[in-house]
Design an enzyme around this catalytic site. Structure first.
Site, PDB file in Angstrom:
ATOM      1  N   ASP A  48       0.132 -37.711  31.058  1.00  0.00           N
ATOM      2  CA  ASP A  48       0.322 -37.618  32.504  1.00  0.00           C
ATOM      3  C   ASP A  48      -0.818 -38.291  33.255  1.00  0.00           C
ATOM      4  OD1 ASP A  48       2.807 -36.330  33.099  1.00  0.00           O
ATOM      5  OD2 ASP A  48       2.002 -34.497  32.219  1.00  0.00           O
ATOM      6  N   HIS A  54       7.985 -28.434  29.617  1.00  0.00           N
ATOM      7  CA  HIS A  54       8.847 -29.487  29.102  1.00  0.00           C
ATOM      8  C   HIS A  54       9.822 -28.972  28.042  1.00  0.00           C
ATOM      9  CE1 HIS A  54       6.624 -32.463  31.314  1.00  0.00           C
ATOM     10  NE2 HIS A  54       5.492 -32.113  30.737  1.00  0.00           N
ATOM     11  N   GLN A  81      -4.733 -27.483  33.157  1.00  0.00           N
ATOM     12  CA  GLN A  81      -4.690 -28.848  32.666  1.00  0.00           C
ATOM     13  C   GLN A  81      -5.216 -29.814  33.718  1.00  0.00           C
ATOM     14  OE1 GLN A  81      -0.502 -28.880  30.699  1.00  0.00           O
ATOM     15  NE2 GLN A  81      -1.780 -30.385  29.624  1.00  0.00           N
TER      16      GLN A  81
END
Length: 248
Positions: A172, A43, A144
């Site tokens: 998320d 990001h 993740q």
């Protein structure tokens, strides 16, 4: 030994996420006394050149870097390894097969498929050829869990040999069930707890951001060893807003 592995084995690790592509920001965060920095290429705005500057800024500080790779870009991941990165984080892992493939891609044969180049920054430009025999053991591979599918697969993911750290991504995860940012929603909370339980039961080091409304102590009590307690943008923005509130 991998410095981040060592710190995780010794106790709770407090770090921050860096999204700005600036080595000066890296120096400021490292000088503040943080235990680690996550350099975010998913990001964040940095590319390979900026990451090299950030790595150089960290040299001599003792602060280890965990670099988050965008998606499963193993070309970039291997370039980062060749540049001296020894801790990589891969987002949105959803199966044990995904995890095994990532581990193998980060290791030299016969344990994996990583290409063995020469003249690497990681070998101090061919002055440290022992790097090749030590790199597999020294590498930290983190994944993740941040989708509902990933949560269901978490017990199997955590059993994959070579997965050293599992980072839970609550934002998320909430988005994956159509409830972006609704962290107090019962379905979202249950998925987070399910993921935490799977990682804890497997005995793998666990990390996350600090959940909204939680303290660092509460996160540690939940079993987290790595806390991404803030970001460069968040810290800078909050500090700037306090200036805007000064009496005039």
């Amino acid at each position: 030994m991998n410095e981040l592995k060592r710190r995780l084995s010794a106790g709770a690790v407090i770090g921050a996420i860096q999204v700005l592509p600036c080595a000066g920001v890296t120096e400021v965060l490292a000088a503040a006394g943080l235990d680690m920095l996550m350099l975010d290429l998913e990001h964040g705005q940095a590319g390979m050149t900026e990451v090299l500057h950030q790595l150089r800024a960290l040299q001599g500080t003792g602060v280890p870097a965990l670099v988050r790779v965008p998606g499963r870009d193993m070309v970039l991941a291997n370039r980062l390894q060749d540049a001296g990165v020894d801790s990589l984080l891969f987002p949105a892992v959803e199966s044990a097969e995904d995890a095994r493939n990532l581990v193998r891609a980060c290791r030299y044969p016969p344990a994996g498929t990583r290409g063995a180049g020469g003249g690497l920054r990681a070998t101090r430009y061919d002055r440290d050829l022992d790097y090749y025999s030590n790199a597999n053991e020294k590498m930290l591979v983190a994944v993740q869990i941040e989708t509902a599918r990933g949560v269901d697969a978490a017990p199997d993911i955590c059993q994959v040999e070579g997965i050293d750290l599992v980072v839970i991504g609550p934002r998320d995860l909430s988005a994956s069930v159509g409830k972006l940012g609704q962290f107090e929603d019962s379905e979202v909370a249950a998925l987070v707890e399910q993921a935490e339980r799977a990682v804890h039961d497997a005995g793998v080091a666990m990390g996350s951001t600090i959940y909204p409304g939680r303290t660092a102590a509460e996160m540690i009590a939940r079993g987290h060893r790595l806390l991404l307690a803030g970001s460069d943008v968040g810290l800078l923005g909050r500090a700037a807003r306090t200036l805007c509130e000064l009496p005039r």
